[in-house]
Write a protein that holds these residues in place. Structure first.
Motif, PDB file in Angstrom:
ATOM      1  N   ILE A 374       0.830  -1.209   0.000  1.00 26.44           N
ATOM      2  CA  ILE A 374       0.000   0.000   0.000  1.00 26.44           C
ATOM      3  C   ILE A 374       0.863   1.258   0.000  1.00 26.44           C
ATOM      4  O   ILE A 374       0.431   2.331  -0.438  1.00 26.44           O
ATOM      5  N   ASN A 375       2.094   1.146   0.468  1.00 30.49           N
ATOM      6  CA  ASN A 375       3.015   2.279   0.434  1.00 30.49           C
ATOM      7  C   ASN A 375       3.723   2.409  -0.909  1.00 30.49           C
ATOM      8  O   ASN A 375       4.673   3.192  -1.032  1.00 30.49           O
ATOM      9  N   ASN A 382      -1.272  -2.632  -9.187  1.00 27.37           N
ATOM     10  CA  ASN A 382      -1.125  -3.997  -9.694  1.00 27.37           C
ATOM     11  C   ASN A 382      -1.955  -5.015  -8.926  1.00 27.37           C
ATOM     12  O   ASN A 382      -2.103  -6.149  -9.387  1.00 27.37           O
ATOM     13  N   GLN A 383      -2.486  -4.639  -7.775  1.00 28.12           N
ATOM     14  CA  GLN A 383      -3.298  -5.564  -6.994  1.00 28.12           C
ATOM     15  C   GLN A 383      -4.787  -5.436  -7.287  1.00 28.12           C
ATOM     16  O   GLN A 383      -5.599  -6.077  -6.622  1.00 28.12           O
ATOM     17  N   TYR A 384      -5.149  -4.623  -8.263  1.00 24.38           N
ATOM     18  CA  TYR A 384      -6.560  -4.528  -8.628  1.00 24.38           C
ATOM     19  C   TYR A 384      -6.988  -5.814  -9.311  1.00 24.38           C
ATOM     20  O   TYR A 384      -6.372  -6.252 -10.283  1.00 24.38           O
ATOM     21  N   ALA A 392     -12.444  -6.010  -6.600  1.00 26.81           N
ATOM     22  CA  ALA A 392     -11.796  -5.810  -5.298  1.00 26.81           C
ATOM     23  C   ALA A 392     -10.445  -5.131  -5.476  1.00 26.81           C
ATOM     24  O   ALA A 392      -9.728  -5.376  -6.444  1.00 26.81           O
ATOM     25  N   THR A 393     -10.085  -4.288  -4.518  1.00 29.95           N
ATOM     26  CA  THR A 393      -8.795  -3.609  -4.505  1.00 29.95           C
ATOM     27  C   THR A 393      -7.922  -4.192  -3.398  1.00 29.95           C
ATOM     28  O   THR A 393      -8.367  -5.018  -2.597  1.00 29.95           O
ATOM     29  N   ILE A 394      -6.686  -3.727  -3.336  1.00 24.70           N
ATOM     30  CA  ILE A 394      -5.776  -4.188  -2.296  1.00 24.70           C
ATOM     31  C   ILE A 394      -6.291  -3.839  -0.910  1.00 24.70           C
ATOM     32  O   ILE A 394      -6.034  -4.552   0.077  1.00 24.70           O
ATOM     33  N   PHE A 395      -7.071  -2.756  -0.796  1.00 26.94           N
ATOM     34  CA  PHE A 395      -7.626  -2.360   0.500  1.00 26.94           C
ATOM     35  C   PHE A 395      -8.707  -3.358   0.949  1.00 26.94           C
ATOM     36  O   PHE A 395      -8.815  -3.673   2.134  1.00 26.94           O
ATOM     37  N   ASP A 396      -9.483  -3.862  -0.005  1.00 22.09           N
ATOM     38  CA  ASP A 396     -10.450  -4.917   0.308  1.00 22.09           C
ATOM     39  C   ASP A 396      -9.721  -6.194   0.711  1.00 22.09           C
ATOM     40  O   ASP A 396     -10.152  -6.915   1.614  1.00 22.09           O
ATOM     41  N   GLU A 397      -8.627  -6.482   0.025  1.00 24.61           N
ATOM     42  CA  GLU A 397      -7.836  -7.673   0.334  1.00 24.61           C
ATOM     43  C   GLU A 397      -7.331  -7.624   1.773  1.00 24.61           C
ATOM     44  O   GLU A 397      -7.377  -8.625   2.500  1.00 24.61           O
TER      45      GLU A 397
END
Length: 429
Positions: A374-375, A382-384, A392-397
């Motif tokens: 996330i930083n 790339n985590q989308y 889902a996004t990396i924040f959902d992950e």
């Protein structure tokens, strides 16, 4: 309309909309960051080699490697190369093709508007001729031959080929020298017109940006172009292999200094849809961490016995229509490597229950890896997960990982392992 989803605990906000032409746009402003990263992705990859081209009615089987070939050719235009334009405005650009997606990207610390327009324009303006296609065949042919001599690449695709003997997943993403030789400019246009419609694509922008201003730039660019009406894409699924089709074991020789062993596990269970599928993927990945990370009893025991070394690694992937795991490494004891890891996987339910005291620690380590990503503007973009896990996004992950219980991990592990089939691919000197 621009929607906004706040992740208050992380201090992050995701802005999202779908343009009238169907292009999905996500933006994540990162205060204090100097760099901005953008990635444009189409839901089309190496597996998609049999489909009904846009405007036609009959199924066409296209040469293997066409998605990767198309990725290469999009940068070259009649009178310029897109890389040169990015360089003019201080951006570094690249692209890559996977099993189910093709992505084009740039990173920059300035001139975001100009670089976004270059990205949108070169991806949405194909130019192919017989002469330029034939020239590219030589370039990609050399790339294929390079990977033919790469033991790590051969180990990976050898393992996949034994897990997916009847499906296009086993075909090298770049194809073969023979298959790319059959690609024509008309083939490239047919694939492009089918899969590069905005409705099958997404654009993610992360970093130093103003969401309203950035969206205005993107919208103005898209409104200045004409696109064909959106049509459903007809992909032809390949014949599904049965567990009996899995090749149990193969040994081959290459120019390597030490043996390389790759163990593959193919899941035959059904991955849930949407966010539930993301939870499943996270849970199974965490299962492998519990069994094999470098602080686990299994790792330390096998390391001390010289069965594995620091080349050992593992991975679990969920793709559109496929999910599998790989455990691989260099070893001087290839037979023991395979037998020891296979025994651990067979005994996984009992091993996981014994490892329960380490669950919270392993989960915190996984949380730390996501927070580290996330930083990074690249880590977020790339985590989308796009259409695979309902956007889902990396924040959902991160939220799913933090909420995951040990019982949920056991349930996902059981679903995967109860029906999974194993293969072993060994390369000897």
């Amino acid at each position: 309309m621009l929607s906004k989803k706040n992740y208050e605990r992380l201090g992050e906000t995701v802005y999202q909309t779908t343009l009238t032409n169907g292009l999905k746009v996500l933006m994540v402003p990162k205060a204090g960051f100097h760099k901005t990263f953008a990635i444009m992705t189409t839901n089309y990859g190496a597996m998609d080699n049999e489909f009904v081209p846009r405007g036609q009615k009959e199924v066409v089987r296209f040469p293997d490697g066409i998605a990767h070939f198309l990725e290469h050719k999009l940068f070259e235009k009649q009178d310029h190369d897109a890389f040169d334009l990015f360089g003019k405005y201080g951006a570094s650009a690249n692209a890559f093709t996977g099993f189910t997606q093709t992505s084009y990207l740039f990173a920059t610390t300035s001139h975001l508007k100009e670089n976004l327009e270059i990205l949108l324009d070169f991806v949405q303006d194909p130019y192919f001729t017989a002469a330029t296609v034939n020239k590219e065949k030589g370039i990609i042919g050399q790339e294929i031959q390079m990977y033919d001599d790469d033991p790590g690449w051969q180990s990976y695709f050898g393992m996949i080929g034994q897990l997916y003997p009847k499906e296009p997943l086993h075909i090298d993403i770049a194809g073969t020298v023979d298959s790319i030789d059959r690609i024509t400019a008309d083939d490239l246009y047919a694939a492009y017109q089918t899969f590069y419609h905005p409705s099958n694509m997404s654009l993610i922008v992360v970093g130093q940006l103003d969401p309203d201003q950035t969206l205005a730039w993107i919208t103005a660019n898209q409104e200045g172009k004409t696109f064909a009406p959106n049509e459903p894409i007809t992909r032809i699924p390949s014949p599904q292999a049965s567990p009996a089709d899995i090749v149990a074991q193969t040994t081959r020789q290459l120019t390597v200094s030490r043996p390389k062993v790759s163990i593959g596990l193919r899941g035959f269970d059904n991955v849930p849809a949407g966010f539930a599928g993301l939870q499943y993927s996270i849970a199974v990945s965490l299962m492998f961490d519990l069994l094999f990370n470098d602080t686990s009893d299994n790792y330390l025991r096998l390391y001390d016995a010289n069965v594995i070394d620091d080349s050992f690694g593992y991975d679990f992937q969920v793709q559109r229509g496929a999910h599998f795991a790989q455990l691989a490494g260099d070893t001087d004891q290839p037979e023991q490597f395979a037998s020891e890891l296979s025994a651990i996987l067979t005994d996984a339910p009992a091993q996981l229950r014994a490892a329960q005291p380490q669950f919270d620690l392993v989960k915190r380590e996984a949380v730390g890896r996501i927070v580290g990503a996330i930083n990074s503007v690249e880590g977020i973009a790339n985590q989308y997960d796009g259409p695979l896990f309902d956007g889902a996004t990396i924040f959902d992950e991160l939220a799913i990982l933090e909420a995951l219980s040990f019982d949920e991990l056991l349930a996902a592990a059981h679903d995967f392992l109860a029906q999974a089939k194993q293969t072993v691919y060994t390369i000897l000197p």
